[in-house]
Motif scaffolding. Structure first.
Motif, PDB file in Angstrom:
ATOM      1  N   TRP A 181      13.497  32.653  32.410  1.00  0.00           N
ATOM      2  CA  TRP A 181      13.783  33.873  33.166  1.00  0.00           C
ATOM      3  C   TRP A 181      14.885  33.730  34.213  1.00  0.00           C
ATOM      4  CZ3 TRP A 181      13.146  33.535  38.429  1.00  0.00           C
ATOM      5  CH2 TRP A 181      12.325  32.511  38.911  1.00  0.00           C
ATOM      6  N   TRP A 182      15.300  32.518  34.525  1.00  0.00           N
ATOM      7  CA  TRP A 182      16.234  32.312  35.632  1.00  0.00           C
ATOM      8  C   TRP A 182      17.612  32.918  35.343  1.00  0.00           C
ATOM      9  CZ3 TRP A 182      15.462  30.416  40.462  1.00  0.00           C
ATOM     10  CH2 TRP A 182      16.609  30.136  41.220  1.00  0.00           C
ATOM     11  N   GLY A 183      18.164  33.589  36.334  1.00  0.00           N
ATOM     12  CA  GLY A 183      19.550  34.066  36.260  1.00  0.00           C
ATOM     13  C   GLY A 183      19.684  35.514  35.856  1.00  0.00           C
ATOM     14  N   LYS A 184      20.907  35.979  35.977  1.00  0.00           N
ATOM     15  CA  LYS A 184      21.219  37.355  35.633  1.00  0.00           C
ATOM     16  C   LYS A 184      21.070  37.578  34.138  1.00  0.00           C
ATOM     17  CE  LYS A 184      24.906  40.021  37.198  1.00  0.00           C
ATOM     18  NZ  LYS A 184      26.029  40.313  38.055  1.00  0.00           N
ATOM     19  N   ARG A 185      20.919  38.832  33.747  1.00  0.00           N
ATOM     20  CA  ARG A 185      20.945  39.154  32.325  1.00  0.00           C
ATOM     21  C   ARG A 185      22.309  38.766  31.760  1.00  0.00           C
ATOM     22  NH1 ARG A 185      16.451  42.138  31.324  1.00  0.00           N
ATOM     23  NH2 ARG A 185      15.851  43.253  33.210  1.00  0.00           N
ATOM     24  N   GLY A 186      22.287  38.267  30.531  1.00  0.00           N
ATOM     25  CA  GLY A 186      23.564  37.864  29.939  1.00  0.00           C
ATOM     26  C   GLY A 186      23.911  36.415  30.244  1.00  0.00           C
ATOM     27  N   TRP A 187      23.037  35.761  30.987  1.00  0.00           N
ATOM     28  CA  TRP A 187      23.239  34.335  31.285  1.00  0.00           C
ATOM     29  C   TRP A 187      22.008  33.574  30.825  1.00  0.00           C
ATOM     30  CZ3 TRP A 187      27.507  32.094  33.949  1.00  0.00           C
ATOM     31  CH2 TRP A 187      28.481  33.023  34.343  1.00  0.00           C
ATOM     32  N   THR A 188      22.224  32.476  30.100  1.00  0.00           N
ATOM     33  CA  THR A 188      21.124  31.687  29.572  1.00  0.00           C
ATOM     34  C   THR A 188      21.050  30.350  30.301  1.00  0.00           C
ATOM     35  OG1 THR A 188      21.389  32.721  27.414  1.00  0.00           O
ATOM     36  CG2 THR A 188      20.205  30.624  27.455  1.00  0.00           C
ATOM     37  N   THR A 189      19.825  29.908  30.545  1.00  0.00           N
ATOM     38  CA  THR A 189      19.618  28.596  31.161  1.00  0.00           C
ATOM     39  C   THR A 189      19.115  27.633  30.092  1.00  0.00           C
ATOM     40  OG1 THR A 189      18.997  29.705  33.210  1.00  0.00           O
ATOM     41  CG2 THR A 189      18.390  27.395  33.007  1.00  0.00           C
ATOM     42  N   PRO A 190      19.951  26.707  29.610  1.00  0.00           N
ATOM     43  CA  PRO A 190      19.475  25.741  28.609  1.00  0.00           C
ATOM     44  C   PRO A 190      18.357  24.888  29.226  1.00  0.00           C
ATOM     45  CG  PRO A 190      21.877  25.640  28.847  1.00  0.00           C
ATOM     46  CD  PRO A 190      21.356  26.470  29.977  1.00  0.00           C
ATOM     47  N   PRO A 191      17.166  24.851  28.571  1.00  0.00           N
ATOM     48  CA  PRO A 191      16.026  24.125  29.161  1.00  0.00           C
ATOM     49  C   PRO A 191      16.368  22.664  29.473  1.00  0.00           C
ATOM     50  CG  PRO A 191      15.332  25.373  27.232  1.00  0.00           C
ATOM     51  CD  PRO A 191      16.814  25.497  27.295  1.00  0.00           C
ATOM     52  N   GLU A 192      17.218  22.053  28.622  1.00  0.00           N
ATOM     53  CA  GLU A 192      17.534  20.631  28.835  1.00  0.00           C
ATOM     54  C   GLU A 192      18.432  20.414  30.066  1.00  0.00           C
ATOM     55  OE1 GLU A 192      18.374  22.486  26.281  1.00  0.00           O
ATOM     56  OE2 GLU A 192      20.529  22.328  25.897  1.00  0.00           O
ATOM     57  N   SER A 193      19.008  21.518  30.602  1.00  0.00           N
ATOM     58  CA  SER A 193      19.874  21.376  31.781  1.00  0.00           C
ATOM     59  C   SER A 193      19.076  21.417  33.083  1.00  0.00           C
ATOM     60  CB  SER A 193      20.919  22.497  31.806  1.00  0.00           C
ATOM     61  OG  SER A 193      20.332  23.718  32.268  1.00  0.00           O
ATOM     62  N   VAL A 194      17.776  21.741  32.955  1.00  0.00           N
ATOM     63  CA  VAL A 194      16.971  21.939  34.168  1.00  0.00           C
ATOM     64  C   VAL A 194      16.355  20.628  34.653  1.00  0.00           C
ATOM     65  CG1 VAL A 194      15.060  23.228  35.201  1.00  0.00           C
ATOM     66  CG2 VAL A 194      16.407  24.265  33.355  1.00  0.00           C
ATOM     67  N   THR A 195      16.618  20.283  35.901  1.00  0.00           N
ATOM     68  CA  THR A 195      15.944  19.154  36.539  1.00  0.00           C
ATOM     69  C   THR A 195      15.139  19.691  37.706  1.00  0.00           C
ATOM     70  OG1 THR A 195      17.747  17.656  35.974  1.00  0.00           O
ATOM     71  CG2 THR A 195      16.254  16.937  37.718  1.00  0.00           C
ATOM     72  N   MET A 196      13.830  19.460  37.685  1.00  0.00           N
ATOM     73  CA  MET A 196      12.974  19.939  38.769  1.00  0.00           C
ATOM     74  C   MET A 196      12.055  18.826  39.221  1.00  0.00           C
ATOM     75  SD  MET A 196      12.059  23.651  37.133  1.00  0.00           S
ATOM     76  CE  MET A 196      11.480  24.466  38.593  1.00  0.00           C
ATOM     77  N   ASP A 197      12.444  18.202  40.295  1.00  0.00           N
ATOM     78  CA  ASP A 197      11.616  17.152  40.883  1.00  0.00           C
ATOM     79  C   ASP A 197      10.914  17.805  42.073  1.00  0.00           C
ATOM     80  OD1 ASP A 197      10.503  14.841  41.798  1.00  0.00           O
ATOM     81  OD2 ASP A 197      12.388  13.946  42.467  1.00  0.00           O
ATOM     82  N   VAL A 198       9.785  18.482  41.727  1.00  0.00           N
ATOM     83  CA  VAL A 198       9.164  19.391  42.690  1.00  0.00           C
ATOM     84  C   VAL A 198       8.406  18.652  43.784  1.00  0.00           C
ATOM     85  CG1 VAL A 198       7.765  21.483  42.948  1.00  0.00           C
ATOM     86  CG2 VAL A 198       8.962  21.059  40.805  1.00  0.00           C
ATOM     87  N   ARG A 199       9.140  18.185  44.767  1.00  0.00           N
ATOM     88  CA  ARG A 199       8.566  17.562  45.981  1.00  0.00           C
ATOM     89  C   ARG A 199       9.668  17.596  47.031  1.00  0.00           C
ATOM     90  NH1 ARG A 199       8.797  11.171  44.177  1.00  0.00           N
ATOM     91  NH2 ARG A 199      10.848  11.307  43.221  1.00  0.00           N
ATOM     92  N   PRO A 200       9.303  17.532  48.307  1.00  0.00           N
ATOM     93  CA  PRO A 200      10.328  17.607  49.355  1.00  0.00           C
ATOM     94  C   PRO A 200      11.395  16.543  49.134  1.00  0.00           C
ATOM     95  CG  PRO A 200       8.154  17.816  50.331  1.00  0.00           C
ATOM     96  CD  PRO A 200       7.947  17.466  48.885  1.00  0.00           C
TER      97      PRO A 200
END
Lengths: 140, 104
Positions: free
Chosen positions: A30-49
């Motif tokens: 769902w991330w980003g404006k319509r017409g823009w795709t976020t490739p799942p492999e490009s996402v890095t989320m190290d969810v901690r401070p």
């Protein structure tokens, strides 16, 4: 510095919202404006401070890329997370719905700053254009 | 250019200055007229006007004795357009989040 606040109520439990924001496979959908795709492999989320939050948005139209590269600051599952200049809070409304309040400042990304500077520059360009058109008109 | 934007945002960050801009949106006004609704001195309003002028948000007549101020639209419009774009970006993103949540 201007603050932007967006408040939304979603028809989903708070834990569901939390997952949508903190799991790469979820966020990429769902991330980003319509017409823009976020490739799942490009996402890095190290969810901690201090952890990395980065991803690539790719334009469906012409393949242009926009990179988000920031750092998590605060993680309080499942009610609050913040990264870069942005923060999101989730409030359980008790009826299966969740209120989300998203805040960010105008200084969130260099890209935005560049665009804004470009906006002012183009305003001056238009002014210069107008003035020169006026000059030509006067000498005719 | 970025510095100009920073100056403009700093000028907009103050509620009294935003109120002055709102008043000037209705037409030009002298410093005394602008000071009227505020519990501050004319000198304080003068200072605010200097900040707004430096930010390119208002212009003041040079030769008229009362130096009425008026709004300079371009800088404000750029800011409004840009913030509008930025806000629209997030609105659209969260529309997608909403759809994603509905899909399961």
């Amino acid at each position: 510095m201007a603050e932007i606040v967006v408040t939304r109520v979603f028809d989903a439990p708070r834990e569901r919202l939390w997952r949508a924001w903190t799991e790469p496979g979820e966020l990429a959908r769902w991330w980003g404006k319509r017409g823009w795709t976020t490739p799942p492999e490009s996402v890095t989320m190290d969810v901690r401070p201090g952890g990395e939050f980065s991803l690539l948005s790719v334009s469906d139209e012409d393949g242009r890329e926009m990179r988000l590269d920031t750092t998590y600051r605060e993680i309080v599952e499942p009610e609050r997370l913040s990264f870069g200049e942005a923060s999101v809070t989730f409030t359980d409304l008790g009826d299966g719905r969740t209120e989300m309040i998203f805040r960010t400042t105008s200084e969130m990304t260099d890209e935005i700053r560049r665009r804004a500077a470009g906006g002012l520059a183009s305003a001056f360009d238009r002014l210069a254009e107008q003035l020169s058109t006026h000059d030509r008109g006067a000498t005719r | 250019m970025t510095d100009q934007l920073t100056t403009t945002f700093a000028a907009l960050a103050d509620p009294t200055r935003r109120a002055i801009l709102a008043r000037l949106a209705e037409g030009e006004a002298t410093v005394n007229e602008l000071a009227e609704p505020f519990p501050v001195t004319v000198q304080a309003i003068s200072k605010h006007l200097k900040v707004l002028e430096r930010a390119g948000l208002i212009a003041r007549a040079r030769n008229a004795q009362l130096r009425p101020s008026r709004l300079q639209g371009a800088a404000l419009k750029e800011i409004a357009d840009w913030l509008g774009d930025y806000r629209a970006y997030w609105d659209e993103t969260f529309d997608r989040l909403d759809e994603h949540l509905r899909d399961g």
